[in-house]
Design a protein around this motif. Structure first.
Motif, PDB file in Angstrom:
ATOM      1  N   ILE A 110       0.782  -1.218  -0.032  1.00  0.00           N
ATOM      2  CA  ILE A 110       0.036  -0.174   0.079  1.00  0.00           C
ATOM      3  C   ILE A 110       1.101   1.100  -0.090  1.00  0.00           C
ATOM      4  CG2 ILE A 110      -1.670   1.306   1.191  1.00  0.00           C
ATOM      5  CD1 ILE A 110      -2.535  -1.478   2.549  1.00  0.00           C
ATOM      6  N   THR A 111       0.607   2.232  -0.754  1.00  0.00           N
ATOM      7  CA  THR A 111       1.692   3.212  -1.201  1.00  0.00           C
ATOM      8  C   THR A 111       0.752   4.323  -1.314  1.00  0.00           C
ATOM      9  OG1 THR A 111       3.308   1.891  -2.205  1.00  0.00           O
ATOM     10  CG2 THR A 111       3.686   4.094  -2.362  1.00  0.00           C
ATOM     11  N   ASN A 112       1.217   5.593  -0.833  1.00  0.00           N
ATOM     12  CA  ASN A 112       0.682   6.949  -1.275  1.00  0.00           C
ATOM     13  C   ASN A 112      -0.950   6.771  -1.145  1.00  0.00           C
ATOM     14  OD1 ASN A 112       0.917   9.643  -1.654  1.00  0.00           O
ATOM     15  ND2 ASN A 112       0.566   9.278  -3.766  1.00  0.00           N
ATOM     16  N   VAL A 113      -1.257   6.290  -0.020  1.00  0.00           N
ATOM     17  CA  VAL A 113      -2.813   6.390   0.513  1.00  0.00           C
ATOM     18  C   VAL A 113      -2.810   7.137   1.484  1.00  0.00           C
ATOM     19  CG1 VAL A 113      -4.809   4.908   0.979  1.00  0.00           C
ATOM     20  CG2 VAL A 113      -3.354   3.883  -0.641  1.00  0.00           C
ATOM     21  N   THR A 114      -4.084   8.307   1.340  1.00  0.00           N
ATOM     22  CA  THR A 114      -4.352   9.001   2.205  1.00  0.00           C
ATOM     23  C   THR A 114      -5.533   8.714   2.595  1.00  0.00           C
ATOM     24  OG1 THR A 114      -2.866  10.957   1.320  1.00  0.00           O
ATOM     25  CG2 THR A 114      -4.856  11.519   2.940  1.00  0.00           C
ATOM     26  N   ASN A 115      -6.023   8.588   3.886  1.00  0.00           N
ATOM     27  CA  ASN A 115      -7.275   8.219   4.657  1.00  0.00           C
ATOM     28  C   ASN A 115      -7.650   9.638   5.482  1.00  0.00           C
ATOM     29  OD1 ASN A 115      -9.382   6.799   5.526  1.00  0.00           O
ATOM     30  ND2 ASN A 115      -8.526   7.162   7.771  1.00  0.00           N
ATOM     31  N   ARG A 116      -8.830   9.976   5.008  1.00  0.00           N
ATOM     32  CA  ARG A 116      -9.616  11.029   5.708  1.00  0.00           C
ATOM     33  C   ARG A 116     -11.058  10.604   6.210  1.00  0.00           C
ATOM     34  NH1 ARG A 116      -8.014  14.882   1.137  1.00  0.00           N
ATOM     35  NH2 ARG A 116      -5.964  15.501   1.840  1.00  0.00           N
ATOM     36  N   VAL A 117     -11.256   9.315   6.239  1.00  0.00           N
ATOM     37  CA  VAL A 117     -12.480   8.646   6.621  1.00  0.00           C
ATOM     38  C   VAL A 117     -12.286   8.574   8.527  1.00  0.00           C
ATOM     39  CG1 VAL A 117     -13.734   6.460   6.787  1.00  0.00           C
ATOM     40  CG2 VAL A 117     -12.679   7.448   4.668  1.00  0.00           C
ATOM     41  N   ASP A 118     -13.432   8.892   8.894  1.00  0.00           N
ATOM     42  CA  ASP A 118     -13.565   8.878  10.362  1.00  0.00           C
ATOM     43  C   ASP A 118     -14.135   7.585  10.970  1.00  0.00           C
ATOM     44  OD1 ASP A 118     -12.393  11.784  10.901  1.00  0.00           O
ATOM     45  OD2 ASP A 118     -14.533  12.485  10.848  1.00  0.00           O
ATOM     46  N   LEU A 119     -13.305   6.866  11.548  1.00  0.00           N
ATOM     47  CA  LEU A 119     -14.144   5.658  12.043  1.00  0.00           C
ATOM     48  C   LEU A 119     -14.403   5.655  13.503  1.00  0.00           C
ATOM     49  CD1 LEU A 119     -10.912   3.327  10.860  1.00  0.00           C
ATOM     50  CD2 LEU A 119     -12.938   3.717   9.796  1.00  0.00           C
ATOM     51  N   ILE A 120     -15.623   5.614  13.807  1.00  0.00           N
ATOM     52  CA  ILE A 120     -16.209   5.747  14.994  1.00  0.00           C
ATOM     53  C   ILE A 120     -16.962   4.233  15.491  1.00  0.00           C
ATOM     54  CG2 ILE A 120     -17.780   7.055  16.544  1.00  0.00           C
ATOM     55  CD1 ILE A 120     -17.331   9.360  14.177  1.00  0.00           C
ATOM     56  N   VAL A 121     -16.442   3.668  16.211  1.00  0.00           N
ATOM     57  CA  VAL A 121     -16.683   2.213  16.790  1.00  0.00           C
ATOM     58  C   VAL A 121     -16.707   2.082  18.232  1.00  0.00           C
ATOM     59  CG1 VAL A 121     -15.819   1.573  14.372  1.00  0.00           C
ATOM     60  CG2 VAL A 121     -14.427   1.207  16.625  1.00  0.00           C
ATOM     61  N   LYS A 122     -17.394   0.860  18.494  1.00  0.00           N
ATOM     62  CA  LYS A 122     -17.500   0.489  19.872  1.00  0.00           C
ATOM     63  C   LYS A 122     -17.598  -1.070  19.821  1.00  0.00           C
ATOM     64  CE  LYS A 122     -22.734   0.479  19.945  1.00  0.00           C
ATOM     65  NZ  LYS A 122     -23.961   0.884  20.579  1.00  0.00           N
ATOM     66  N   HIS A 123     -17.307  -1.544  21.204  1.00  0.00           N
ATOM     67  CA  HIS A 123     -17.273  -3.031  21.201  1.00  0.00           C
ATOM     68  C   HIS A 123     -16.051  -3.609  20.536  1.00  0.00           C
ATOM     69  CE1 HIS A 123     -20.927  -2.747  23.356  1.00  0.00           C
ATOM     70  NE2 HIS A 123     -21.658  -2.553  22.288  1.00  0.00           N
ATOM     71  N   CYS A 145       1.886   6.811   3.203  1.00  0.00           N
ATOM     72  CA  CYS A 145       0.679   6.857   3.477  1.00  0.00           C
ATOM     73  C   CYS A 145       0.395   7.680   4.752  1.00  0.00           C
ATOM     74  CB  CYS A 145       0.058   5.411   3.797  1.00  0.00           C
ATOM     75  SG  CYS A 145       0.227   4.219   2.403  1.00  0.00           S
ATOM     76  N   LYS A 146      -0.985   8.203   4.833  1.00  0.00           N
ATOM     77  CA  LYS A 146      -1.122   9.000   6.025  1.00  0.00           C
ATOM     78  C   LYS A 146      -2.492   9.020   6.395  1.00  0.00           C
ATOM     79  CE  LYS A 146      -1.122  13.143   3.254  1.00  0.00           C
ATOM     80  NZ  LYS A 146      -0.904  14.687   3.201  1.00  0.00           N
ATOM     81  N   ASN A 147      -2.889   9.090   7.551  1.00  0.00           N
ATOM     82  CA  ASN A 147      -4.178   9.156   8.469  1.00  0.00           C
ATOM     83  C   ASN A 147      -4.275  10.343   8.671  1.00  0.00           C
ATOM     84  OD1 ASN A 147      -6.696   7.908   9.097  1.00  0.00           O
ATOM     85  ND2 ASN A 147      -5.776   8.224  11.136  1.00  0.00           N
ATOM     86  N   GLU A 148      -5.511  11.085   8.153  1.00  0.00           N
ATOM     87  CA  GLU A 148      -5.914  12.377   8.704  1.00  0.00           C
ATOM     88  C   GLU A 148      -7.265  12.118   8.988  1.00  0.00           C
ATOM     89  OE1 GLU A 148      -5.533  14.860   5.098  1.00  0.00           O
ATOM     90  OE2 GLU A 148      -3.441  14.846   4.964  1.00  0.00           O
ATOM     91  N   GLY A 149      -7.795  11.066   9.301  1.00  0.00           N
ATOM     92  CA  GLY A 149      -9.297  10.585   9.920  1.00  0.00           C
ATOM     93  C   GLY A 149      -9.255  10.484  11.277  1.00  0.00           C
TER      94      GLY A 149
END
Length: 181
Positions: A110-123, A145-149
């Motif tokens: 996985i190369t040069n992927v930017t995540n801006r998805v917010d993951l809001i989870v429980k359990h 890669c970077k996570n901005e979410g």
């Protein structure tokens, strides 16, 4: 053109420049949210080459893939959206990442992927990561890669203790064959 999952068409998915899909990915005509291992995803397993060509997939409300395997390569892609909400947290019975929930086998890059998805989870008792939830086997290379979410995980169980594995890029690794640069 970028893809907005609020109004996606099969023609838009099939027109992503440079995209070659592996044999295990469902035909574009059958694009829909599939429930696999307790979580909805757009595609079950991916083992081909996904060249995002610098484009953005927006309004993503479920992970793109349940798993990456084989010799999967994903690069030059941005993901935007939100999975779960504070009023309606996503309840997990498996790992979760915006790009892929798990990596069970194979040699994946996985190369040069930017995540801006917010993951809001429980359990949570599995891995939750901005890009990949959990690597349980195979070899994984993540670079540039970077996570901005937001990765927001809570254990709301009142009768048991659950271990939370969370990370910005990769939530949980259970073997030694991974590289994150």
């Amino acid at each position: 053109e970028d893809i907005d999952f609020n109004s996606i068409t099969a023609a838009q998915v099939s027109s992503i420049p440079g995209k070659v899909m592996g044999d295990s990915v469902p035909a574009v005509a059958t694009l829909y949210k599939k429930r696999v291992s307790g979580i909805y995803t757009l595609f079950n397993s991916f083992s081909g080459v996904f060249d995002g060509n610098g484009k953005t997939i927006s309004q993503l409300g479920v992970p793109l893939f349940q798993e990456l395997s084989g010799t999967a390569q994903v690069f030059d892609l941005t993901l935007e959206g939100q999975i779960g909400s504070f009023d309606n947290r996503c309840v997990l019975s498996t790992a979760m990442g915006a790009l892929a929930c798990t990596l069970p086998s194979g040699t994946v890059s996985i190369t040069n992927v930017t995540n801006r998805v917010d993951l809001i989870v429980k359990h949570v008792s599995y891995g939750v990561g901005g890009i990949v939830g959990e690597q349980t086997g195979g070899a994984l290379s993540i670079s540039q890669c970077k996570n901005e979410g937001r990765v927001d995980c809570v254990n709301l169980w009142t009768t048991k203790t659950a271990t939370v594995f969370a990370g910005g890029i990769l939530g949980r690794v259970t073997n030694d064959n991974s590289s994150v640069e």
